[in-house]
Design an enzyme around this catalytic site. Structure first.
Site, PDB file in Angstrom:
ATOM      1  N   CYS A 135      -1.693  41.724  15.229  1.00 53.27           N
ATOM      2  CA  CYS A 135      -1.963  40.281  15.386  1.00 53.27           C
ATOM      3  C   CYS A 135      -1.219  39.702  16.586  1.00 53.27           C
ATOM      4  CB  CYS A 135      -1.474  39.503  14.156  1.00 53.27           C
ATOM      5  SG  CYS A 135      -2.655  39.353  12.836  1.00 53.27           S
ATOM      6  N   LYS A 175      18.871  39.660  10.645  1.00 52.19           N
ATOM      7  CA  LYS A 175      18.023  38.596  10.107  1.00 52.19           C
ATOM      8  C   LYS A 175      17.095  39.205   9.072  1.00 52.19           C
ATOM      9  CE  LYS A 175      14.186  38.319  13.198  1.00 52.19           C
ATOM     10  NZ  LYS A 175      13.447  37.827  14.288  1.00 52.19           N
ATOM     11  N   VAL A 176      16.547  38.359   8.234  1.00 56.11           N
ATOM     12  CA  VAL A 176      15.681  38.848   7.154  1.00 56.11           C
ATOM     13  C   VAL A 176      14.388  39.371   7.768  1.00 56.11           C
ATOM     14  CG1 VAL A 176      14.421  38.213   5.079  1.00 56.11           C
ATOM     15  CG2 VAL A 176      16.651  37.191   5.533  1.00 56.11           C
ATOM     16  N   ARG A 227       7.279  40.330  17.279  1.00 56.68           N
ATOM     17  CA  ARG A 227       7.777  40.951  16.050  1.00 56.68           C
ATOM     18  C   ARG A 227       8.466  42.231  16.486  1.00 56.68           C
ATOM     19  NH1 ARG A 227       3.009  40.931  11.581  1.00 56.68           N
ATOM     20  NH2 ARG A 227       1.815  39.158  12.292  1.00 56.68           N
ATOM     21  N   PRO A 228       9.704  42.140  16.937  1.00 60.83           N
ATOM     22  CA  PRO A 228      10.328  43.298  17.570  1.00 60.83           C
ATOM     23  C   PRO A 228      10.601  44.429  16.584  1.00 60.83           C
ATOM     24  CG  PRO A 228      11.920  41.531  17.293  1.00 60.83           C
ATOM     25  CD  PRO A 228      10.607  40.989  16.845  1.00 60.83           C
TER      26      PRO A 228
END
Length: 419
Positions: free
Chosen positions: A115, A160-161, A120-121
């Site tokens: 997408c 991070k989550v 979104r690493p």
């Protein structure tokens, strides 16, 4: 490319059976690479991303049959590289890396596609595997992981989550020596489902669903039978379809306990909602919804994957609603398309201010990502006139036969085959 042609002004009412969750089926399929014996997966949805995953697993030497259930036999895996031609269409392919390096000591995955919503690493996946003792190299567009012997348990505090990285670390740690603890872990129901699946095969995972997951490494994983949980986002999407059209819907084969934040906002919007163990009914009694204020957040907060659908709700509701997107940047691409249909909205960085209008008008619009495209199709169902939604391959990635299910609720929708 296929398009949807939707004739509007429909009140959507009826029953819909919810499919298995794409966001659980994908990590579970990749996690099946860890199993030395055959696995049977039930309730796997028929979707483009699932087909791509099956192709990818086949290329690695996994035997897969689809016959109602999906049967996965990873005992003969003999390739350890997920190639670009498959990975480019789907970011979830990164989930092959953890199981490959955990079970075989090596794996490589092309840097992913998917997408078009924001960065979104994969760095959280990489640092997690490094902390478990894997050596990682980035070469020629591939992430290459290797380890001498077995991975080693570690105490990992996530920066991070991240749902994706939580899955990678949890899956890989099942075959590591010693104990792994993941702090600040993602708490999504799909994480719990993946952990339950791995435990069915003999893993020792506790704490999934909380922000601290503990994995005691085991020597090997065997086979088993597992049923994928229902899709909470598909459920929410059909609830919205009824809510924006003044209709009434019964969603069957679902899990109300995975949708607390969404159901709370639908009630706030004026919906009459009842739930049972595996069903949810929503009735608007012919009324327009009231606008609601939403801020997306990691589970158990409001899911980013329902943000586009609630944008639509606010744009046809009474009053003004504000939606703040905290998870992904660039996730309001559906809003300009809805404005083409007569919606009133302003986007200010990660916030959209929605001024409800009484009626949308049909228009030609373009799907930009999976959830945005679903909101455009539903908008077409309630708009005045005809709406044509282009680039619906996005929808096929995440919704099983959406047009058939909408038709059963009274929608006038047809798929127009592209050249």
């Amino acid at each position: 490319m296929d398009k949807f042609r939707v004739q509007g002004r429909t009140r959507l009412s009826g029953e819909v059976a919810i499919s298995g969750a794409k966001n659980a089926a994908l990590p579970i399929l990749f996690a099946a690479l860890l199993a030395e014996e055959p696995v049977e997966l039930q309730n796997v949805p028929k979707l483009k991303d699932i087909d791509t995953t099956i192709k990818l697993l086949n290329q690695l030497g996994t035997k897969i049959e689809r016959n109602g259930s999906v049967f996965v036999d990873a005992s003969g895996v003999n390739e350890f590289c997920a190639p670009y031609d498959l990975v480019k269409t789907m970011r979830a392919s990164i989930w092959a890396l953890g199981p490959l390096v955990a079970r075989f000591g090596r794996g490589q995955v092309s840097l992913p596609g998917g997408c078009a919503i924001g960065a979104r690493p994969v760095d959280l996946h990489i640092t997690g595997l490094e902390q478990l003792g894997a050596e990682i190299k980035l070469e020629e567009g591939y992430v290459k992981a290797s380890v001498d012997g077995r991975l080693k348990g570690a105490h990992i505090v996530m920066d991070k989550v991240s749902v994706g990285a939580t899955v990678t670390i949890m899956s890989a740690a099942t075959l590591a020596t010693g104990t792994t603890v993941i702090e600040n872990a993602a708490r999504e129901p799909e994480i719990v489902d993946t952990a339950n699946f791995l435990n069915t095969l003999g893993a020792k995972i506790t704490g999934a669903g909380s922000d601290r997951i503990t994995i005691e490494g085991v020597e090997r994983l065997g086979g088993g039978v597992y049923r994928v949980l229902p899709d909470r986002i598909e459920t929410g999407t059909f609830l919205i379809a009824a809510a924006v059209s003044g209709g009434k819907v019964m969603c069957r084969d679902t899990r109300p306990d995975t949708l607390d934040a969404v159901l709370a906002k639908l009630r706030e919007a004026g919906a009459d909602i009842e739930v049972g163990e595996d069903w949810i009914s929503l009735d608007m009694h012919g009324k327009r919804p009231k606008a609601v204020t939403i801020r997306t957040a990691p589970h158990p907060g409001f899911p980013t994957d329902m943000q586009a659908q609630f944008s639509l709700l606010n744009l046809v509701a009474e009053g003004t609603g504000v939606i703040t997107e905290t998870i992904f940047e660039n996730r309001f691409m559906h809003v300009p398309e809805l404005i083409r249909m007569g919606a009133h909205a302003e986007i200010e960085s990660n916030t959209v201010i929605c001024h409800g209008v009484e009626q949308l008008s049909g228009a030609q619009v373009m799907a930009t990502d999976l959830r945005a495209s679903a909101s455009l199709v539903i908008a077409g169902c309630i708009a005045d006139g005809v709406t044509v939604v282009d680039r619906i391959y996005h929808i096929d990635r995440g919704y099983e036969r959406i047009e058939d299910k909408l038709r059963a609720l009274g929608a006038n929708i047809e798929r127009v085959k592209g050249e």
